[in-house]
Design a protein around this motif. Structure first.
Motif, mmCIF file in Angstrom:
data_model
loop_
_atom_site.group_PDB
_atom_site.id
_atom_site.type_symbol
_atom_site.label_atom_id
_atom_site.label_comp_id
_atom_site.label_asym_id
_atom_site.label_seq_id
_atom_site.Cartn_x
_atom_site.Cartn_y
_atom_site.Cartn_z
ATOM 1 N N GLY A 237 2.441 9.374 -2.344
ATOM 2 C CA GLY A 237 2.692 9.766 -0.963
ATOM 3 C C GLY A 237 1.929 8.912 0.034
ATOM 4 N N ILE A 238 2.446 8.877 1.252
ATOM 5 C CA ILE A 238 1.860 8.029 2.287
ATOM 6 C C ILE A 238 0.420 8.427 2.610
ATOM 7 C CG2 ILE A 238 2.793 9.366 4.213
ATOM 8 C CD1 ILE A 238 3.143 6.679 5.691
ATOM 9 N N MET A 239 0.101 9.712 2.562
ATOM 10 C CA MET A 239 -1.259 10.128 2.878
ATOM 11 C C MET A 239 -2.257 9.623 1.836
ATOM 12 S SD MET A 239 -0.900 11.358 5.773
ATOM 13 C CE MET A 239 -2.525 11.972 6.113
ATOM 14 N N ARG A 240 -1.847 9.522 0.603
ATOM 15 C CA ARG A 240 -2.730 8.980 -0.447
ATOM 16 C C ARG A 240 -2.867 7.462 -0.333
ATOM 17 N NH1 ARG A 240 -4.291 11.969 -4.900
ATOM 18 N NH2 ARG A 240 -3.484 14.083 -4.896
ATOM 19 N N MET A 241 -1.854 6.803 0.214
ATOM 20 C CA MET A 241 -1.880 5.348 0.334
ATOM 21 C C MET A 241 -2.607 4.872 1.585
ATOM 22 S SD MET A 241 1.868 4.082 -0.943
ATOM 23 C CE MET A 241 2.877 5.263 -0.081
ATOM 24 N N ARG A 242 -2.747 5.737 2.564
ATOM 25 C CA ARG A 242 -3.355 5.333 3.837
ATOM 26 C C ARG A 242 -4.752 4.787 3.613
ATOM 27 N NH1 ARG A 242 -2.031 9.297 8.708
ATOM 28 N NH2 ARG A 242 -2.402 7.438 9.939
ATOM 29 N N GLY A 243 -5.044 3.729 4.352
ATOM 30 C CA GLY A 243 -6.369 3.128 4.291
ATOM 31 C C GLY A 243 -6.571 2.182 3.128
ATOM 32 N N LYS A 244 -5.561 2.015 2.296
ATOM 33 C CA LYS A 244 -5.660 1.111 1.147
ATOM 34 C C LYS A 244 -4.790 -0.114 1.396
ATOM 35 C CE LYS A 244 -5.949 4.962 -2.101
ATOM 36 N NZ LYS A 244 -5.251 5.629 -3.204
ATOM 37 N N TRP A 245 -5.293 -1.269 1.024
ATOM 38 C CA TRP A 245 -4.502 -2.501 1.093
ATOM 39 C C TRP A 245 -3.947 -2.769 -0.290
ATOM 40 C CZ3 TRP A 245 -3.134 -4.816 5.482
ATOM 41 C CH2 TRP A 245 -3.852 -4.477 6.632
ATOM 42 N N THR A 246 -2.693 -3.124 -0.342
ATOM 43 C CA THR A 246 -1.998 -3.383 -1.591
ATOM 44 C C THR A 246 -1.421 -4.785 -1.543
ATOM 45 O OG1 THR A 246 -1.377 -1.057 -1.684
ATOM 46 C CG2 THR A 246 -0.175 -2.545 -3.131
ATOM 47 N N SER A 247 -1.503 -5.499 -2.651
ATOM 48 C CA SER A 247 -0.900 -6.829 -2.717
ATOM 49 C C SER A 247 0.552 -6.698 -3.144
ATOM 50 C CB SER A 247 -1.665 -7.696 -3.719
ATOM 51 O OG SER A 247 -1.119 -8.984 -3.753
ATOM 52 N N VAL A 248 1.436 -7.333 -2.384
ATOM 53 C CA VAL A 248 2.866 -7.295 -2.678
ATOM 54 C C VAL A 248 3.275 -8.676 -3.160
ATOM 55 C CG1 VAL A 248 5.176 -6.982 -1.715
ATOM 56 C CG2 VAL A 248 3.291 -5.553 -0.926
ATOM 57 N N ARG A 249 3.816 -8.739 -4.354
ATOM 58 C CA ARG A 249 4.327 -10.001 -4.899
ATOM 59 C C ARG A 249 5.793 -10.089 -4.534
ATOM 60 N NH1 ARG A 249 2.256 -14.384 -6.262
ATOM 61 N NH2 ARG A 249 2.755 -15.445 -8.169
ATOM 62 N N LEU A 250 6.162 -11.161 -3.872
ATOM 63 C CA LEU A 250 7.545 -11.306 -3.433
ATOM 64 C C LEU A 250 8.387 -12.000 -4.503
ATOM 65 C CD1 LEU A 250 6.818 -12.241 0.265
ATOM 66 C CD2 LEU A 250 7.465 -10.022 -0.664
ATOM 67 N N ASP A 251 9.687 -11.802 -4.428
ATOM 68 C CA ASP A 251 10.599 -12.305 -5.446
ATOM 69 C C ASP A 251 10.675 -13.823 -5.498
ATOM 70 O OD1 ASP A 251 11.122 -9.650 -5.994
ATOM 71 O OD2 ASP A 251 12.914 -9.589 -4.754
ATOM 72 N N ASP A 252 10.315 -14.482 -4.386
ATOM 73 C CA ASP A 252 10.392 -15.947 -4.367
ATOM 74 C C ASP A 252 9.174 -16.597 -5.028
ATOM 75 O OD1 ASP A 252 8.376 -15.618 -2.505
ATOM 76 O OD2 ASP A 252 9.379 -16.736 -0.909
ATOM 77 N N GLY A 253 8.271 -15.781 -5.579
ATOM 78 C CA GLY A 253 7.099 -16.309 -6.276
ATOM 79 C C GLY A 253 5.953 -16.665 -5.355
ATOM 80 N N SER A 254 6.104 -16.400 -4.047
ATOM 81 C CA SER A 254 5.025 -16.721 -3.119
ATOM 82 C C SER A 254 3.818 -15.833 -3.392
ATOM 83 C CB SER A 254 5.504 -16.560 -1.673
ATOM 84 O OG SER A 254 5.903 -15.235 -1.431
ATOM 85 N N GLU A 255 2.697 -16.265 -2.852
ATOM 86 C CA GLU A 255 1.462 -15.519 -3.047
ATOM 87 C C GLU A 255 1.629 -14.093 -2.557
ATOM 88 O OE1 GLU A 255 -2.139 -17.276 -1.653
ATOM 89 O OE2 GLU A 255 -1.435 -19.280 -2.134
ATOM 90 N N GLY A 256 0.811 -13.212 -3.086
ATOM 91 C CA GLY A 256 0.863 -11.824 -2.672
ATOM 92 C C GLY A 256 0.550 -11.674 -1.199
ATOM 93 N N THR A 257 1.219 -10.777 -0.564
ATOM 94 C CA THR A 257 0.996 -10.443 0.838
ATOM 95 C C THR A 257 0.300 -9.095 0.861
ATOM 96 O OG1 THR A 257 2.993 -11.614 1.526
ATOM 97 C CG2 THR A 257 2.147 -9.944 3.031
ATOM 98 N N ASP A 258 -0.745 -8.969 1.664
ATOM 99 C CA ASP A 258 -1.420 -7.690 1.779
ATOM 100 C C ASP A 258 -0.561 -6.725 2.573
ATOM 101 O OD1 ASP A 258 -3.741 -8.365 0.368
ATOM 102 O OD2 ASP A 258 -4.625 -9.303 2.129
ATOM 103 N N ALA A 259 -0.470 -5.503 2.088
ATOM 104 C CA ALA A 259 0.345 -4.491 2.760
ATOM 105 C C ALA A 259 -0.476 -3.239 3.022
ATOM 106 C CB ALA A 259 1.564 -4.137 1.904
ATOM 107 N N ALA A 260 -0.218 -2.631 4.154
ATOM 108 C CA ALA A 260 -0.807 -1.347 4.503
ATOM 109 C C ALA A 260 0.298 -0.503 5.118
ATOM 110 C CB ALA A 260 -1.938 -1.530 5.515
ATOM 111 N N ASP A 261 0.082 0.793 5.145
ATOM 112 C CA ASP A 261 1.114 1.651 5.714
ATOM 113 C C ASP A 261 0.581 2.392 6.927
ATOM 114 O OD1 ASP A 261 -0.586 2.987 3.999
ATOM 115 O OD2 ASP A 261 0.819 4.591 3.654
ATOM 116 N N LEU A 262 1.480 2.666 7.834
ATOM 117 C CA LEU A 262 1.212 3.442 9.038
ATOM 118 C C LEU A 262 2.251 4.548 9.113
ATOM 119 C CD1 LEU A 262 0.908 0.632 11.752
ATOM 120 C CD2 LEU A 262 -0.962 1.954 10.806
ATOM 121 N N PRO A 263 1.909 5.644 9.758
ATOM 122 C CA PRO A 263 2.964 6.630 9.973
ATOM 123 C C PRO A 263 3.957 6.073 10.987
ATOM 124 C CG PRO A 263 0.961 7.283 11.106
ATOM 125 C CD PRO A 263 0.629 6.057 10.306
#
Length: 131
Positions: free
Chosen positions: A73-99
């Motif tokens: 859930g979004i409330m558990r993910m808040r405040g955490k940065w997650t690395s997203v690996r994209l399909d084109d093989g590019s470096e991971g992008t940091d992701a965060a969530d907002l309401p």
């Protein structure tokens, strides 16, 4: 959303690329089904690849769950940065969530947490040398 980002000195014209998980509004403005999300997810991920963001901000639980491929859930993910690996093989992008902004409008108490999230985003961008 524009005003939220403007509060930390960011603008859609200069700093942001905004897209949706789903490219149409589901009937009754309901949450998109997993099948509907699956139809658009490859296009959304390609949008992200083409935009090459330094940071990915996911507004709301639907976006966060779809892009991060999680059931958390979004409330558990808040405040955490997650690395997203994209399909084109590019470096991971940091992701965060907002309401999403409607949540802030419906639940004024969430505005404080959203402000803290925006400050964390600003800090992250400064750490990455983007700002």
């Amino acid at each position: 959303m524009d005003r939220m980002f403007d509060a930390i000195g960011m603008s859609r014209e200069r700093d942001l690329y905004i897209t949706n998980i789903l490219f149409w509004r589901p009937p009754g403005n309901r949450t998109p089904t997993l099948a509907e999300q699956a139809i658009c997810l490859a296009f959304t991920r390609r949008h992200i690849e083409l935009a090459k963001p330094k940071v990915l901000v996911l507004a709301g639980g639907t976006a966060a769950k779809a892009v991060l491929d999680t059931t958390e859930g979004i409330m558990r993910m808040r405040g955490k940065w997650t690395s997203v690996r994209l399909d084109d093989g590019s470096e991971g992008t940091d992701a965060a969530d907002l309401p999403p902004p409607p949540t802030c409008l419906r639940t004024p108490a969430s505005k404080r947490q959203s402000w803290l999230d925006l400050l964390a985003l600003d800090k992250k961008l400064k750490e990455l040398g983007v700002r």
